[in-house]
Design a protein around this motif. Structure first.
Motif, short mmCIF file in Angstrom:
data_model
loop_
_atom_site.label_atom_id
_atom_site.label_comp_id
_atom_site.label_asym_id
_atom_site.label_seq_id
_atom_site.Cartn_x
_atom_site.Cartn_y
_atom_site.Cartn_z
N LEU A 62 0.79 -1.23 0.00
CA LEU A 62 0.00 0.00 0.00
C LEU A 62 0.82 1.28 0.00
CD1 LEU A 62 -2.93 -0.84 0.41
CD2 LEU A 62 -2.93 0.44 2.53
N LYS A 63 2.02 1.21 0.56
CA LYS A 63 2.74 2.47 0.71
C LYS A 63 3.13 3.06 -0.64
CE LYS A 63 7.57 1.03 1.59
NZ LYS A 63 7.57 -0.44 1.43
N ALA A 64 3.08 2.28 -1.71
CA ALA A 64 3.40 2.83 -3.03
C ALA A 64 2.33 3.83 -3.47
CB ALA A 64 3.52 1.70 -4.06
N PHE A 81 -2.96 -7.51 0.63
CA PHE A 81 -2.33 -6.21 0.88
C PHE A 81 -1.21 -6.34 1.89
CE2 PHE A 81 -6.59 -5.30 -0.61
CZ PHE A 81 -6.30 -4.40 -1.64
N ASP A 82 -0.13 -5.61 1.61
CA ASP A 82 0.98 -5.49 2.55
C ASP A 82 0.91 -4.09 3.14
OD1 ASP A 82 3.65 -6.11 3.72
OD2 ASP A 82 4.27 -4.48 2.42
N ILE A 83 0.79 -4.03 4.48
CA ILE A 83 0.65 -2.73 5.14
C ILE A 83 1.82 -2.51 6.10
CG2 ILE A 83 -1.87 -2.78 4.99
CD1 ILE A 83 -1.80 -3.48 8.06
N GLY A 204 14.70 -4.99 -1.12
CA GLY A 204 14.90 -3.65 -1.64
C GLY A 204 13.86 -3.32 -2.68
N SER A 205 14.06 -2.23 -3.37
CA SER A 205 13.06 -1.75 -4.32
C SER A 205 13.74 -1.37 -5.63
CB SER A 205 12.35 -0.54 -3.71
OG SER A 205 11.12 -0.32 -4.35
N GLN A 206 12.94 -1.31 -6.69
CA GLN A 206 13.46 -0.97 -8.03
C GLN A 206 14.60 -1.92 -8.43
OE1 GLN A 206 12.14 0.55 -10.32
NE2 GLN A 206 13.75 0.94 -11.79
N GLY A 241 8.55 -7.57 -1.93
CA GLY A 241 8.31 -6.94 -3.24
C GLY A 241 9.62 -6.50 -3.83
N GLY A 242 9.60 -5.39 -4.54
CA GLY A 242 10.85 -4.81 -5.00
C GLY A 242 11.11 -4.86 -6.49
N LEU A 243 10.22 -5.51 -7.26
CA LEU A 243 10.47 -5.55 -8.70
C LEU A 243 10.44 -4.13 -9.27
CD1 LEU A 243 10.87 -7.07 -11.37
CD2 LEU A 243 8.37 -7.28 -11.54
N PHE A 279 3.81 -12.62 -2.02
CA PHE A 279 4.57 -11.51 -2.60
C PHE A 279 3.96 -10.20 -2.14
CE2 PHE A 279 4.64 -15.12 -5.50
CZ PHE A 279 5.99 -15.30 -5.69
N GLU A 280 4.77 -9.16 -2.18
CA GLU A 280 4.31 -7.83 -1.71
C GLU A 280 4.77 -6.75 -2.67
OE1 GLU A 280 6.55 -7.62 1.93
OE2 GLU A 280 5.39 -9.17 2.94
N PHE A 281 4.21 -6.71 -3.86
CA PHE A 281 4.68 -5.75 -4.86
C PHE A 281 3.93 -4.42 -4.78
CE2 PHE A 281 5.67 -9.88 -6.89
CZ PHE A 281 7.04 -9.74 -6.94
N GLY A 282 4.67 -3.34 -4.84
CA GLY A 282 4.07 -2.01 -4.86
C GLY A 282 4.34 -1.32 -6.18
N ARG A 283 5.59 -0.89 -6.33
CA ARG A 283 5.99 -0.12 -7.51
C ARG A 283 5.62 -0.82 -8.82
NH1 ARG A 283 10.27 3.47 -7.20
NH2 ARG A 283 10.99 2.31 -5.38
N ALA A 284 5.83 -2.13 -8.88
CA ALA A 284 5.60 -2.85 -10.15
C ALA A 284 4.12 -2.92 -10.50
CB ALA A 284 6.21 -4.25 -10.08
N ALA A 376 3.80 5.44 -8.29
CA ALA A 376 4.28 4.84 -7.04
C ALA A 376 5.17 5.81 -6.30
CB ALA A 376 5.06 3.55 -7.33
N TYR A 377 5.00 5.91 -4.98
CA TYR A 377 5.84 6.76 -4.14
C TYR A 377 5.79 8.20 -4.62
CZ TYR A 377 7.18 2.10 -2.75
OH TYR A 377 7.13 0.80 -2.33
N GLY A 378 4.68 8.60 -5.17
CA GLY A 378 4.45 9.99 -5.55
C GLY A 378 3.57 10.63 -4.50
#
Ligand SMILES: *Cc1c(COP(=O)(O)O)cnc(C)c1O
Length: 424
Positions: A62-64, A81-83, A204-206, A241-243, A279-284, A376-378
């Motif tokens: 969710l934080k994305a 959801f990952d919170i 990590g991320s990205q 997550g992190g993709l 899995f816990e994907f945000g950005r992807a 994401a992360y905006g």
């Protein structure tokens, strides 16, 4: 979908799906985040399809992007959801999400966070330290529950990404060191109000390669073997997550290829078939599904540089200032005049207030720009710095546009504040 697949030109006018961005600016003002329903769902469905027929839960981190409409879209599509806070849990519940599909991550869960999560009945706590085990055990004892937990292991894998978004190295604050993991699982198993369910990591991320994910998976599997040998049985592995996504020509593995590689690796391991994978994907899921729409206030020339001063700033999109991140910039109206090299900057009183540097653009004052890959992360990292009301958010669906968050008003900036009493 990359931003370019749903955000494209027709007669030199940039559209979001089928809606001209200029119309959105006229109706809702700027700066405004614009998200594509189709792009969000396509990204999630690529993961879901790759996991079909497996015992797996694809969670959305969710934080994305935690707008209720985004959460609701994904909840309806079947996502978990990952919170990382009680606030995010409240958002999931407010959007109609199912607490039984929520995993609760984060290194500093407060007593209030833990109580809220137990009351809602979350699927699992991803625990990051021994004291957190003790705290969850104590609170679950007072409510007569057994809290389902997983332990986050720090696999000491270099995700090869920016130091601020790399979380799997030994010196990071996250997770439990590999060599202490077995003792931590033994402690967890000994606590009466905990039910050990899994083992997790998030490196990590990205991340733009498959290899770091497989290295982390290998460590989890090796550790799972030792934990099971100690008589503690596990039911899931959570790979976090992190993709990464394409911001500037990066070529991350596809969502499908990443999950296929992970499922193949798990299937080849003697223990692997036992476990549900999470899995816990945000950005992807959301990163390439949003743009930040902004208007040029001034074109300003100095002896050494040309600036496009826009009405969005670092408080709206912090990634460039924080991570030196690169976002593509598209003019909403394509002109055939000569291009000039601009730094795209905001009105905030900081030299770090820039959105893009050295971009060739053919623009005039008053033109609109779309800052790409801002889903994401905006908005979630935005602030009111410089007493700037936060941006509106709009979700487009074909030729329809839904306002999913009103622009903040000036009064809302200080609505929670109080003037001094007269005698003070
Ligand atoms: C931030 C975070 C995620 C999501 O990361 P993305 O890079 O957006 O996929 C997943 N899990 C945890 C524990 C996180 O902190």
């Amino acid at each position: 979908m990359s931003t370019m697949q749903w955000c494209r030109y027709r007669n030199d006018q940039l559209l979001a799906e089928d809606v001209p961005l200029a119309e959105l600016a006229a109706e809702f003002g700027t700066p405004t985040y614009v998200y594509s329903k189709a792009a969000i769902l396509a990204a999630y469905r690529e993961f879901a399809l790759a996991a079909e027929g497996r015992r797996a839960l694809v969670c959305y981190a969710l934080k994305a992007n935690s707008n209720l409409a985004v959460i609701e879209l994904l909840a309806r599509a079947g996502a978990g959801f990952d919170i990382v806070s009680a606030g995010e849990l409240a958002r999931v519940l407010a959007a109609g999400g199912d607490a039984a599909k929520v995993v609760f991550s984060g290194v500093g869960k407060s007593e209030a966070d833990i109580r809220a999560a137990l009351a809602a009945g979350v699927r699992c706590f991803n625990v990051e330290s021994e004291p957190e085990l003790e705290r969850i055990n104590a609170i679950a004892g007072t409510t007569g529950q057994r809290a389902r937990i997983s332990l986050r292991i720090n696999p000491d894998v270099d995700a090869g990404t920016h130091p601020y978004i790399s979380t799997g190295l030994r010196e990071n604050k996250f997770g439990i060191a590999h060599e202490r993991a077995l003792a931590a699982f033994e402690l967890a198993a000994s606590l009466p109000h905990l039910e050990v369910q899994g083992i997790d990591c998030h490196i990590g991320s990205q991340i733009t390669e498959i290899a770091p994910f497989l290295a982390a998976l290998d460590e989890l599997l090796e550790l799972a073997g030792r934990i099971e040998a100690a008589g503690i049985s596990l039911s899931h592995l959570d790979l976090g997550g992190g993709l990464g996504i394409n911001y500037q020509g990066e070529q991350p593995p596809s969502r499908r290829d990443l999950l296929a590689a992970i499922f193949a690796r798990v299937a080849a391991h003697p223990l692997g078939r036992r476990y549900e994978l999470m899995f816990e994907f945000g950005r992807a899921i959301v990163g390439n599904a949003g743009v930040l729409l902004t208007r040029i206030e001034y074109l300003k020339s100095t002896p050494v540089k040309d600036f496009a001063v826009v009405d969005a700033a670092m408080n709206d999109l912090m990634r460039p200032a924080l991570y030196d991140a690169w976002h593509g910039v598209l003019p909403v109206l394509r002109r055939d005049s000569a291009q000039v090299i601009y730094d795209v900057v905001g009105p905030v009183c900081e030299s770090g207030d820039w959105l893009a540097r050295n971009r060739p653009l053919a623009v005039q004052a008053g033109d609109l720009l779309a800052i790409e890959s801002a889903g994401a992360y905006g908005m979630t990292m935005s602030s009111n710095y410089n007493s700037r009301p936060r941006a509106a958010e709009v979700l487009v669906d074909g030729d329809r546009a839904l306002l999913v968050r009103h622009r903040e008003t000036l009064e809302s900036l200080y609505a929670l504040e109080r003037r001094l009493p007269p005698e003070a």
